[in-house]
Design a protein around this motif. Structure first.
Motif, PDB file in Angstrom:
ATOM      1  N   UNK A  30     -12.508 -11.134  42.395  1.00 43.01           N
ATOM      2  CA  UNK A  30     -13.917 -11.783  42.129  1.00 43.01           C
ATOM      3  C   UNK A  30     -13.924 -12.015  40.567  1.00 43.01           C
ATOM      4  N   UNK A  31     -12.986 -11.611  39.874  1.00 44.85           N
ATOM      5  CA  UNK A  31     -13.211 -11.963  38.349  1.00 44.85           C
ATOM      6  C   UNK A  31     -12.768 -13.395  38.366  1.00 44.85           C
ATOM      7  N   UNK A  32     -13.680 -14.185  37.425  1.00 42.69           N
ATOM      8  CA  UNK A  32     -13.246 -15.709  37.167  1.00 42.69           C
ATOM      9  C   UNK A  32     -12.035 -16.006  36.125  1.00 42.69           C
ATOM     10  N   UNK A  33     -10.745 -15.647  36.633  1.00 42.69           N
ATOM     11  CA  UNK A  33      -9.856 -15.691  35.662  1.00 42.69           C
ATOM     12  C   UNK A  33      -9.373 -17.031  35.275  1.00 42.69           C
ATOM     13  N   UNK A  34      -9.566 -17.995  36.224  1.00 43.74           N
ATOM     14  CA  UNK A  34      -9.344 -19.380  35.674  1.00 43.74           C
ATOM     15  C   UNK A  34     -10.260 -19.790  34.601  1.00 43.74           C
ATOM     16  N   UNK A  35     -11.299 -19.203  34.591  1.00 38.74           N
ATOM     17  CA  UNK A  35     -12.423 -19.851  33.909  1.00 38.74           C
ATOM     18  C   UNK A  35     -12.226 -19.188  32.506  1.00 38.74           C
ATOM     19  N   UNK A  54      -8.227 -26.717  17.681  1.00 41.69           N
ATOM     20  CA  UNK A  54      -9.307 -27.052  18.618  1.00 41.69           C
ATOM     21  C   UNK A  54      -9.315 -25.861  19.633  1.00 41.69           C
ATOM     22  N   UNK A  55      -8.142 -25.440  20.040  1.00 37.30           N
ATOM     23  CA  UNK A  55      -7.784 -24.297  20.961  1.00 37.30           C
ATOM     24  C   UNK A  55      -8.601 -23.120  20.880  1.00 37.30           C
ATOM     25  N   UNK A  56      -8.647 -22.902  19.535  1.00 34.63           N
ATOM     26  CA  UNK A  56      -9.156 -21.829  19.206  1.00 34.63           C
ATOM     27  C   UNK A  56     -10.893 -21.969  19.134  1.00 34.63           C
ATOM     28  N   UNK A  57     -11.230 -23.172  18.411  1.00 33.88           N
ATOM     29  CA  UNK A  57     -12.833 -23.574  18.197  1.00 33.88           C
ATOM     30  C   UNK A  57     -13.391 -23.537  19.501  1.00 33.88           C
ATOM     31  N   UNK A  58     -12.948 -23.884  20.656  1.00 33.34           N
ATOM     32  CA  UNK A  58     -13.687 -23.918  21.859  1.00 33.34           C
ATOM     33  C   UNK A  58     -13.980 -22.681  22.316  1.00 33.34           C
ATOM     34  N   UNK A  59     -13.618 -21.612  21.810  1.00 32.76           N
ATOM     35  CA  UNK A  59     -14.084 -20.151  22.035  1.00 32.76           C
ATOM     36  C   UNK A  59     -15.166 -19.850  21.200  1.00 32.76           C
ATOM     37  N   UNK A  60     -15.809 -20.488  20.444  1.00 32.68           N
ATOM     38  CA  UNK A  60     -16.996 -20.222  19.457  1.00 32.68           C
ATOM     39  C   UNK A  60     -18.198 -19.937  20.138  1.00 32.68           C
ATOM     40  N   UNK A 236     -16.888 -18.405  42.162  1.00 35.41           N
ATOM     41  CA  UNK A 236     -16.827 -19.923  42.708  1.00 35.41           C
ATOM     42  C   UNK A 236     -17.712 -20.747  41.793  1.00 35.41           C
ATOM     43  N   UNK A 237     -19.134 -20.214  41.825  1.00 32.44           N
ATOM     44  CA  UNK A 237     -19.808 -20.911  40.747  1.00 32.44           C
ATOM     45  C   UNK A 237     -19.370 -21.121  39.266  1.00 32.44           C
ATOM     46  N   UNK A 238     -19.147 -19.779  38.639  1.00 35.42           N
ATOM     47  CA  UNK A 238     -18.437 -19.709  37.305  1.00 35.42           C
ATOM     48  C   UNK A 238     -17.261 -20.641  37.332  1.00 35.42           C
ATOM     49  N   UNK A 365     -21.042  -1.168  21.900  1.00 36.72           N
ATOM     50  CA  UNK A 365     -21.103  -1.370  23.392  1.00 36.72           C
ATOM     51  C   UNK A 365     -19.916  -0.985  23.778  1.00 36.72           C
ATOM     52  N   UNK A 366     -19.913  -1.050  25.388  1.00 34.52           N
ATOM     53  CA  UNK A 366     -18.795  -0.942  26.022  1.00 34.52           C
ATOM     54  C   UNK A 366     -17.953  -2.198  25.878  1.00 34.52           C
ATOM     55  N   UNK A 367     -16.711  -2.185  26.418  1.00 33.22           N
ATOM     56  CA  UNK A 367     -15.935  -3.427  26.197  1.00 33.22           C
ATOM     57  C   UNK A 367     -16.217  -4.353  27.358  1.00 33.22           C
ATOM     58  N   UNK A 368     -16.242  -5.536  26.970  1.00 33.74           N
ATOM     59  CA  UNK A 368     -16.731  -6.726  28.008  1.00 33.74           C
ATOM     60  C   UNK A 368     -15.387  -7.683  27.864  1.00 33.74           C
ATOM     61  N   UNK A 369     -15.451  -8.520  29.100  1.00 36.26           N
ATOM     62  CA  UNK A 369     -14.284  -9.683  29.257  1.00 36.26           C
ATOM     63  C   UNK A 369     -15.047 -10.864  28.450  1.00 36.26           C
ATOM     64  N   UNK A 370     -13.881 -11.716  27.795  1.00 35.60           N
ATOM     65  CA  UNK A 370     -14.237 -13.077  27.460  1.00 35.60           C
ATOM     66  C   UNK A 370     -15.190 -13.895  28.451  1.00 35.60           C
ATOM     67  N   UNK A 371     -16.240 -14.771  27.620  1.00 31.62           N
ATOM     68  CA  UNK A 371     -17.157 -15.396  28.536  1.00 31.62           C
ATOM     69  C   UNK A 371     -16.192 -16.982  29.047  1.00 31.62           C
ATOM     70  N   UNK A 372     -16.656 -17.142  30.141  1.00 32.41           N
ATOM     71  CA  UNK A 372     -15.790 -18.491  30.693  1.00 32.41           C
ATOM     72  C   UNK A 372     -15.966 -19.643  29.506  1.00 32.41           C
ATOM     73  N   UNK A 373     -14.843 -20.509  29.864  1.00 31.67           N
ATOM     74  CA  UNK A 373     -14.807 -21.938  28.917  1.00 31.67           C
ATOM     75  C   UNK A 373     -14.253 -22.874  29.603  1.00 31.67           C
ATOM     76  N   UNK A 374     -14.777 -24.050  29.367  1.00 24.04           N
ATOM     77  CA  UNK A 374     -13.984 -25.487  29.833  1.00 24.04           C
ATOM     78  C   UNK A 374     -12.849 -25.527  29.005  1.00 24.04           C
ATOM     79  N   UNK A 375     -11.831 -25.849  29.900  1.00 21.45           N
ATOM     80  CA  UNK A 375     -10.544 -25.930  29.248  1.00 21.45           C
ATOM     81  C   UNK A 375     -10.729 -27.011  27.932  1.00 21.45           C
ATOM     82  N   UNK A 376      -9.645 -27.117  27.052  1.00 18.46           N
ATOM     83  CA  UNK A 376      -9.876 -28.190  26.041  1.00 18.46           C
ATOM     84  C   UNK A 376      -9.754 -29.391  26.284  1.00 18.46           C
TER      85      UNK A 376
END
Length: 383
Positions: A30-35, A54-60, A236-238, A365-376
């Motif tokens: 259930x982790x949104x790995x593709x996102x 830009x591939x780094x900038x979209x992680x802002x 699925x929504x993410x 805080x406790x460790x959290x995964x990265x937020x979803x992102x649209x591909x570059x």
């Protein structure tokens, strides 16, 4: 409220059985790995210097994870940044100030990443001018990369892939070292007043104002509705729309499937899910170890961009130091229902003539995964 809590306890029990039955199978998927792929692809997939930076900038970081940036790519070393205007937040950000701050975060990370590859980023902000009341179709910035062997690398680059917005309860047993607070305080580029507040009086005041502001936003239907409309519930929504507010994980997915956690219930003040969402928010506010404020002498588009650039530098500095950060800026929003708290926080924490651009809580805080992102590639338009 009590009926809602009893129902929630039943949901917890039922969900636990379902999750236990699915352990090692559905639950593990259930982790949104593709996102989250943009976080692993940054700096690895793109050979040319523009796409690489830009591939780094979209992680802002950016408000409600709207990722409003669109890049008109002219060449491997030249581009124009625009705002995607259908990704604004008209209810809670009526003058697009917060969205502009997010675009500033994008530009700062872009510049840091470019320097790492030996390029100087020449960034011309609002080259065709700007509208103080709303962002429009004009360029946010023209960007040019110039190869420069003397370009100094920024030590904050190493934190980009580890930076997070941390929405967990912070550890109240751990005090932040004064040297670390000082480092965050000094992280800015100079145009913005960056101030870390850790005295008991300021912390108590900001907690109280912050909680009241959270209640105002949550209990104002059209403002809260804007956030609810951007919620992505479940994998699925993410993965279908990797922006907005992600509500992921197997527990929430099951609670959604049985009809307890839905956009409708989260928008309904009479529902148990609505009450539980407030219960979730309260300790986030109460466990701040300190606060950081960013203020500007003027409140124009350029100063808002500068505030974004310095906010992400503070976030990256905190990341290097192992400190968590989360924006807590509801009281800085410029809509009518928030005006009393807006005046109050400015009276207490702004210097004469200043505009408070950002407020964030910091702590451990406790460790959290990265937020979803649209591909570059989805953020690039044909030149």
């Amino acid at each position: 409220m009590q009926r809602g809590r009893r129902k929630f306890l039943k949901v917890i029990g039922g969900t636990s059985v379902i999750l236990a039955a699915g352990a090692g199978g559905w639950v593990a998927t259930r982790a949104p790995e593709r996102a989250r792929l943009p976080w692993t692809e940054a700096g690895r997939v793109y050979a040319d210097p523009m796409r690489n930076a830009l591939s780094y900038a979209i992680l802002a970081p950016n408000p409600h994870n709207r990722q409003p940036w669109l890049v008109d790519l002219k060449s491997d070393t030249e581009a124009t940044l625009f705002c995607q205007l259908n990704r604004l937040l008209p209810e809670t950000d009526p003058f697009n100030r917060q969205i502009t701050i997010g675009l500033g975060c994008f530009l700062e990370i872009f510049g840091i990443a470019a320097a790492e590859s030996g390029y100087r980023a020449e960034i011309d902000i609002f080259p065709e001018g700007s509208n103080a009341r709303t962002l429009d179709a004009r360029a946010i910035a023209h960007i040019r990369l110039v190869e420069d062997t003397t370009q100094k690398k920024d030590p904050l680059f190493t934190a980009i892939l580890n930076r997070r917005t941390n929405r967990t309860v912070f550890d109240e047993t751990r005090n932040i070292a004064q040297s670390d607070l000082d480092a965050i305080d000094r992280s800015g580029r100079g145009a913005v007043r960056v101030s870390v507040l850790n005295d008991a009086r300021s912390i108590a005041s900001l907690k109280e104002i912050g909680w009241q502001a959270s209640l105002v936003e949550t209990k104002t239907p059209e403002k809260h509705g804007e956030s609810v409309g951007l919620m992505r519930i479940g994998k699925d929504e993410i993965e279908k729309a990797p922006d907005g507010i992600s509500l992921g994980g197997p527990f929430l997915e099951v609670a959604n499937r049985i009809g307890y956690v839905t956009r409708e219930s989260l928008a309904d003040p009479a529902s148990g899910a609505f009450a539980e969402s407030l219960d979730y928010m309260r300790p986030l506010n109460e466990t701040a170890g300190a606060f950081i404020i960013l203020a500007t002498a003027e409140n124009n588009r350029v100063s808002q961009i500068e505030a974004g650039r310095d906010y992400v530098r503070a976030n990256l500095t905190a990341t290097v130091l192992g400190i968590s950060m989360q924006p807590h800026s509801q009281a800085l929003q410029e809509y009518n229902e928030m005006k009393d708290l807006y005046r109050r926080i400015h009276a207490a924490f702004a210097e004469e003539g200043e505009t408070l651009q950002m407020l964030a809580r910091i702590g451990y805080g406790t460790a959290v995964p990265p937020a979803p992102r649209w591909a570059l590639d989805t953020r690039i338009v044909a030149g």
